[in-house]
Design a protein around this motif. Structure first.
Motif, PDB file in Angstrom:
ATOM      1  N   GLY A 162       2.065   4.992  -0.655  1.00 27.15           N
ATOM      2  CA  GLY A 162       3.341   4.664  -0.040  1.00 27.15           C
ATOM      3  C   GLY A 162       3.274   4.889   1.462  1.00 27.15           C
ATOM      4  O   GLY A 162       3.221   6.034   1.919  1.00 27.15           O
ATOM      5  N   ASP A 163       3.238   3.817   2.245  1.00 25.31           N
ATOM      6  CA  ASP A 163       3.164   3.891   3.706  1.00 25.31           C
ATOM      7  C   ASP A 163       4.593   3.859   4.245  1.00 25.31           C
ATOM      8  O   ASP A 163       5.264   2.825   4.214  1.00 25.31           O
ATOM      9  CB  ASP A 163       2.358   2.713   4.246  1.00 25.31           C
ATOM     10  N   THR A 164       5.069   4.979   4.765  1.00 24.20           N
ATOM     11  CA  THR A 164       6.470   5.089   5.165  1.00 24.20           C
ATOM     12  C   THR A 164       6.787   4.306   6.431  1.00 24.20           C
ATOM     13  O   THR A 164       7.928   3.884   6.627  1.00 24.20           O
ATOM     14  CB  THR A 164       6.852   6.563   5.380  1.00 24.20           C
ATOM     15  N   LEU A 165       5.820   4.097   7.310  1.00 22.72           N
ATOM     16  CA  LEU A 165       6.066   3.327   8.522  1.00 22.72           C
ATOM     17  C   LEU A 165       6.013   1.831   8.239  1.00 22.72           C
ATOM     18  O   LEU A 165       6.871   1.068   8.676  1.00 22.72           O
ATOM     19  CB  LEU A 165       5.045   3.686   9.604  1.00 22.72           C
ATOM     20  N   ALA A 166       5.017   1.413   7.479  1.00 25.79           N
ATOM     21  CA  ALA A 166       4.818  -0.015   7.215  1.00 25.79           C
ATOM     22  C   ALA A 166       5.705  -0.530   6.093  1.00 25.79           C
ATOM     23  O   ALA A 166       5.915  -1.734   5.975  1.00 25.79           O
ATOM     24  CB  ALA A 166       3.354  -0.272   6.870  1.00 25.79           C
ATOM     25  N   GLY A 167       6.220   0.371   5.243  1.00 26.53           N
ATOM     26  CA  GLY A 167       7.002  -0.080   4.103  1.00 26.53           C
ATOM     27  C   GLY A 167       6.153  -0.704   3.017  1.00 26.53           C
ATOM     28  O   GLY A 167       6.637  -1.500   2.217  1.00 26.53           O
ATOM     29  N   LEU A 168       4.875  -0.320   2.941  1.00 23.64           N
ATOM     30  CA  LEU A 168       3.968  -0.838   1.917  1.00 23.64           C
ATOM     31  C   LEU A 168       3.843   0.158   0.777  1.00 23.64           C
ATOM     32  O   LEU A 168       3.965   1.375   0.973  1.00 23.64           O
ATOM     33  CB  LEU A 168       2.589  -1.097   2.506  1.00 23.64           C
ATOM     34  N   GLY A 169       3.548  -0.363  -0.419  1.00 25.68           N
ATOM     35  CA  GLY A 169       3.358   0.512  -1.558  1.00 25.68           C
ATOM     36  C   GLY A 169       4.685   0.941  -2.159  1.00 25.68           C
ATOM     37  O   GLY A 169       5.761   0.492  -1.746  1.00 25.68           O
TER      38      GLY A 169
ATOM     39  N   VAL B  52      11.641  11.649 -12.507  1.00 19.52           N
ATOM     40  CA  VAL B  52      12.095  12.493 -11.403  1.00 19.52           C
ATOM     41  C   VAL B  52      13.490  13.002 -11.725  1.00 19.52           C
ATOM     42  O   VAL B  52      14.441  12.211 -11.850  1.00 19.52           O
ATOM     43  CB  VAL B  52      12.108  11.721 -10.070  1.00 19.52           C
ATOM     44  N   LEU B  53      13.630  14.325 -11.871  1.00 20.39           N
ATOM     45  CA  LEU B  53      14.941  14.929 -12.096  1.00 20.39           C
ATOM     46  C   LEU B  53      15.594  15.313 -10.775  1.00 20.39           C
ATOM     47  O   LEU B  53      16.727  14.934 -10.497  1.00 20.39           O
ATOM     48  CB  LEU B  53      14.820  16.152 -13.006  1.00 20.39           C
ATOM     49  N   THR B  54      14.879  16.078  -9.967  1.00 17.58           N
ATOM     50  CA  THR B  54      15.373  16.477  -8.648  1.00 17.58           C
ATOM     51  C   THR B  54      14.285  16.177  -7.634  1.00 17.58           C
ATOM     52  O   THR B  54      13.243  16.837  -7.632  1.00 17.58           O
ATOM     53  CB  THR B  54      15.715  17.975  -8.598  1.00 17.58           C
ATOM     54  N   PRO B  55      14.484  15.174  -6.781  1.00 18.02           N
ATOM     55  CA  PRO B  55      13.435  14.839  -5.808  1.00 18.02           C
ATOM     56  C   PRO B  55      13.370  15.862  -4.687  1.00 18.02           C
ATOM     57  O   PRO B  55      14.319  16.607  -4.451  1.00 18.02           O
ATOM     58  CB  PRO B  55      13.884  13.472  -5.283  1.00 18.02           C
ATOM     59  N   SER B  56      12.260  15.872  -4.000  1.00 22.78           N
ATOM     60  CA  SER B  56      12.088  16.751  -2.843  1.00 22.78           C
ATOM     61  C   SER B  56      12.585  16.048  -1.591  1.00 22.78           C
ATOM     62  O   SER B  56      13.156  14.959  -1.651  1.00 22.78           O
ATOM     63  CB  SER B  56      10.609  17.106  -2.696  1.00 22.78           C
ATOM     64  N   LEU B  57      12.368  16.664  -0.424  1.00 17.59           N
ATOM     65  CA  LEU B  57      12.728  16.020   0.832  1.00 17.59           C
ATOM     66  C   LEU B  57      12.037  14.675   0.975  1.00 17.59           C
ATOM     67  O   LEU B  57      12.589  13.730   1.532  1.00 17.59           O
ATOM     68  CB  LEU B  57      12.354  16.925   2.014  1.00 17.59           C
ATOM     69  N   GLN B  58      10.817  14.587   0.465  1.00 12.50           N
ATOM     70  CA  GLN B  58      10.087  13.320   0.432  1.00 12.50           C
ATOM     71  C   GLN B  58       9.101  13.367  -0.721  1.00 12.50           C
ATOM     72  O   GLN B  58       8.233  14.231  -0.769  1.00 12.50           O
ATOM     73  CB  GLN B  58       9.350  13.066   1.739  1.00 12.50           C
ATOM     74  N   LEU B  59       9.263  12.458  -1.668  1.00 10.93           N
ATOM     75  CA  LEU B  59       8.400  12.390  -2.838  1.00 10.93           C
ATOM     76  C   LEU B  59       7.783  11.000  -2.892  1.00 10.93           C
ATOM     77  O   LEU B  59       8.484   9.998  -3.038  1.00 10.93           O
ATOM     78  CB  LEU B  59       9.206  12.669  -4.112  1.00 10.93           C
ATOM     79  N   LEU B  60       6.451  10.951  -2.750  1.00  9.25           N
ATOM     80  CA  LEU B  60       5.741   9.687  -2.618  1.00  9.25           C
ATOM     81  C   LEU B  60       4.590   9.600  -3.602  1.00  9.25           C
ATOM     82  O   LEU B  60       4.033  10.617  -4.026  1.00  9.25           O
ATOM     83  CB  LEU B  60       5.170   9.542  -1.201  1.00  9.25           C
ATOM     84  N   VAL B  61       4.212   8.379  -3.936  1.00  7.06           N
ATOM     85  CA  VAL B  61       2.947   8.116  -4.616  1.00  7.06           C
ATOM     86  C   VAL B  61       1.890   7.921  -3.538  1.00  7.06           C
ATOM     87  O   VAL B  61       2.112   7.206  -2.562  1.00  7.06           O
ATOM     88  CB  VAL B  61       3.043   6.860  -5.499  1.00  7.06           C
ATOM     89  N   GLN B  62       0.740   8.568  -3.707  1.00  8.34           N
ATOM     90  CA  GLN B  62      -0.346   8.449  -2.740  1.00  8.34           C
ATOM     91  C   GLN B  62      -1.685   8.365  -3.452  1.00  8.34           C
ATOM     92  O   GLN B  62      -1.851   8.892  -4.548  1.00  8.34           O
ATOM     93  CB  GLN B  62      -0.364   9.629  -1.764  1.00  8.34           C
TER      94      GLN B  62
ATOM     95  N   LEU C  96      -4.545  -7.244   9.776  1.00  8.99           N
ATOM     96  CA  LEU C  96      -3.185  -7.572   9.347  1.00  8.99           C
ATOM     97  C   LEU C  96      -2.161  -6.634   9.969  1.00  8.99           C
ATOM     98  O   LEU C  96      -0.965  -6.761   9.705  1.00  8.99           O
ATOM     99  CB  LEU C  96      -3.085  -7.486   7.816  1.00  8.99           C
ATOM    100  N   GLY C  97      -2.620  -5.674  10.762  1.00  6.78           N
ATOM    101  CA  GLY C  97      -1.713  -4.687  11.326  1.00  6.78           C
ATOM    102  C   GLY C  97      -1.393  -3.567  10.362  1.00  6.78           C
ATOM    103  O   GLY C  97      -0.385  -2.868  10.523  1.00  6.78           O
ATOM    104  N   VAL C  98      -2.249  -3.355   9.359  1.00  4.68           N
ATOM    105  CA  VAL C  98      -2.001  -2.367   8.311  1.00  4.68           C
ATOM    106  C   VAL C  98      -2.924  -1.169   8.498  1.00  4.68           C
ATOM    107  O   VAL C  98      -4.152  -1.321   8.543  1.00  4.68           O
ATOM    108  CB  VAL C  98      -2.230  -2.984   6.912  1.00  4.68           C
ATOM    109  N   SER C  99      -2.342   0.025   8.588  1.00  4.06           N
ATOM    110  CA  SER C  99      -3.149   1.231   8.736  1.00  4.06           C
ATOM    111  C   SER C  99      -3.626   1.716   7.371  1.00  4.06           C
ATOM    112  O   SER C  99      -3.172   1.245   6.327  1.00  4.06           O
ATOM    113  CB  SER C  99      -2.345   2.335   9.429  1.00  4.06           C
ATOM    114  N   GLU C 100      -4.512   2.697   7.382  1.00  3.84           N
ATOM    115  CA  GLU C 100      -5.112   3.188   6.142  1.00  3.84           C
ATOM    116  C   GLU C 100      -4.103   3.920   5.267  1.00  3.84           C
ATOM    117  O   GLU C 100      -4.112   3.792   4.052  1.00  3.84           O
ATOM    118  CB  GLU C 100      -6.282   4.118   6.474  1.00  3.84           C
ATOM    119  N   SER C 101      -3.237   4.724   5.863  1.00  2.48           N
ATOM    120  CA  SER C 101      -2.261   5.527   5.135  1.00  2.48           C
ATOM    121  C   SER C 101      -2.993   6.413   4.111  1.00  2.48           C
ATOM    122  O   SER C 101      -4.075   6.919   4.381  1.00  2.48           O
ATOM    123  CB  SER C 101      -1.198   4.633   4.491  1.00  2.48           C
ATOM    124  N   GLY C 102      -2.440   6.615   2.915  1.00  2.60           N
ATOM    125  CA  GLY C 102      -3.066   7.443   1.901  1.00  2.60           C
ATOM    126  C   GLY C 102      -2.611   8.888   1.959  1.00  2.60           C
ATOM    127  O   GLY C 102      -1.784   9.279   2.794  1.00  2.60           O
TER     128      GLY C 102
END
Length: 549
Positions: free
Chosen positions: A390-397, A260-270, A280-286
């Motif tokens: 990468g689940d942004t609410l749960a902090g998973l991934g 990553v040279l210049t990231p975007s506003l949000q750059l995630l692995v999905q 477990l209280g974990v949503s699907e995300s993706g």
């Protein structure tokens, strides 16, 4: 029971009370066609696969269910030390018309049981037999509740697993780690767990006592309040392990990678997400735009659910090693600059060859919001619960990517490169988009005029939107016919939740599993990917699905 439509692929079953909801949830564990069950305070949300069953057939099967009087099985005992110094302790005591000392003593004396999970991974909704505990939520939710906060709302007590927004009454705090992905099981509190609170006289975590009598203990936990968190964006060992990052540049002896040279506003692995972990209280995300993810993987010859990069806005990447890449999703200018400084344009949706040192530049989108960048072999990031999402609410991934991060490229390609671009008509700011919805499950909480307003008024996508949800604004807010609070119940991606101000929030993949605001309707599955591509300023008009039954 009452069976309500929650979306074109889910039903909400309303029960007499919490116990019945828990018993029915267990009884439906092996019903064909059910993908996931999300129990709530007096409901069970059932998501189903339309390729295996229909809403009508599932309604009939669920309505015929009979259950005995057994409660949720008692799985284990947990003791949680608490410092009763919460910001809302005095206010909660006043609401209950008792002293703060009495509230604390009753909280300590009660036998608590985890009824269900939701909101965030590791958040257990605990109930007791003490009728005292019926506490209204705060009138204005906090934007930040610290991890470890012990709180009350309605008949429930809970412990916030991580820092997050929240509207519960805070009465104390604990160092106990509610969620640790490296622990087995990751959630300290799961349905069926019995919980006792005690006054904390040390900073140490008291690990759960297993009901089986085994002397084995969960793996050492991490992330307690006394431990410093890794610096955001740092390539420290914890983050490197979580993201699957490589700190070294590639050469001929090393696997190919993306820097990553210049990231975007949000750059995630999905990827395709992690369904099936609601307990477990974990949503699907993706991937927010599943169509773009699948098109990218098809273009470079990957398995259809291989991990990709999801970028909100412009981004610049450098490739280490040779390979094949593609850009799908949002539409904008794309260029590739080689190690000699020569630049060429790249066709959206078409696979292109990459060589060591090539730099990919993707401009701010002209249409749509989220780019998907796929590479042959897939992004080889660390997985959590079987997914690299990468689940942004749960902090998973994997964490959101920052400048300097290097992601390895995997070997998941299983077929030939497909060179056929797949063009899509995506909106630009100001465009009007029609989205199809089903009404329910709580449309009866709103006036007839509110239903008409929902489907005739234009709603604007506001900048206060993310992967959790799109905040909409309309000239006329939606008016409720029913006042008061809704007991926590399950929600699906695409649900249209309506807070007290009457301005809807359209849930995206990282939404909480459960919530207490009424849901007036939900997008049909075929509209979810388009919703993920709505930039701020887009106008929406909702249309009711003619086939809704």
């Amino acid at each position: 029971m009452r069976i309500l439509m929650a979306s074109d692929r889910s039903l909400l079953i309303e029960t007499a009370d919490l116990d019945e909801a828990m018993r029915l949830n267990l009884a439906w564990g092996d019903v064909p066609g059910i993908v996931e069950r999300i129990p709530g305070a007096r409901t069970v949300l059932v998501r189903f696969d339309p390729a295996r069953t229909t809403a009508a057939a599932l309604r009939e099967r669920l309505a015929q269910t009979t259950v005995d009087a057994d409660h949720v099985p008692h799985l284990r005992d947990v003791t949680i030390p608490v410092r009763y110094d919460g910001e809302d302790l005095d206010e909660a005591a006043t609401l209950l018309e008792i002293s703060a000392d009495e509230l604390v003593n009753r909280h300590l004396a009660a036998d608590w049981r985890v009824a269900f999970s939701g909101f965030a991974p590791g958040f257990g909704y605990m109930v007791s037999g003490d009728p005292l505990f019926d506490v209204p939520r705060r009138s204005s939710p906090r934007t930040r509740v610290p991890a470890g906060s012990v709180a009350l709302a309605g008949a429930f007590t809970g412990v916030y697993p991580r820092e997050s927004p929240g509207g519960w009454q805070l009465i104390g705090r604990t160092d106990a780690v509610m969620w640790d992905i490296d622990r087995d099981p990751p959630a300290l509190l799961s349905p069926g767990t019995s919980v006792r609170f005690e006054r904390a006289d040390t900073e140490r975590l008291l690990l759960p006592t297993l009901r089986s009598g085994s002397s084995s203990e969960p793996a050492p936990t991490r992330g307690s309040l006394s431990e410093p968190a890794p610096t955001s964006g740092s390539l420290s060992e914890p983050k490197a392990r979580r993201n699957g990052l490589s700190e070294e540049r590639s050469d001929e002896s090393k696997p190919p990678a993306i820097e990553v040279l210049t990231p975007s506003l949000q750059l995630l692995v999905q990827d395709a997400g992690r369904p099936g972990h609601a307990a477990l209280g974990v949503s699907e995300s993706g991937a927010a735009d599943r169509t773009a993810m699948r098109a990218a993987n098809q273009a470079v010859g990957n398995a259809r659910d291989a991990a990709v990069l999801e970028s909100v806005g412009a981004v610049t990447l450098r490739f280490h090693g040779d390979g094949v890449a593609v850009v799908t999703g949002a539409i904008g200018d794309i260029s590739l600059t080689d190690a000699e400084g020569r630049t060429r344009g790249i066709l959206h949706g078409a696979p292109f060859a990459i060589a060591d040192g090539d730099e990919l530049s993707v401009a701010h989108p002209a249409r749509g919001l989220r780019y998907v960048i796929g590479v042959r072999g897939g992004v080889d990031a660390a997985s959590a619960l079987g997914s690299r999402a990468g689940d942004t609410l749960a902090g998973l991934g994997p964490d959101p990517l920052v400048a300097g991060d290097v992601m390895r490229i995997g070997d998941l390609a299983d077929r030939a490169v497909d060179p056929v671009p797949q063009p899509r008509d995506l909106p630009a700011p100001g465009d009007l988009v029609e989205l199809e919805i089903t009404l329910g499950p709580r449309d009866d909480w709103f006036t007839a005029s509110a239903i008409e307003t929902l489907t005739t008024q234009e709603w604007e996508v506001t900048p206060r939107s993310d992967r959790v949800g799109i905040r909409l604004h309309g000239e006329t807010p939606l008016e409720r016919a029913t006042a008061g609070e809704l007991p926590s119940e399950g929600a699906v991606t695409g649900a249209i939740q309506v807070p007290a101000d009457g301005q809807p929030v359209l849930f995206l993949p990282d939404h909480p599993l459960t919530g207490g605001y009424p849901i007036i309707g939900a997008l049909t599955d075929r509209c979810l990917d388009l919703a993920a591509q709505l930039p701020p300023g887009t106008r929406i008009r909702f249309r009711i699905d003619e086939g809704q039954s």
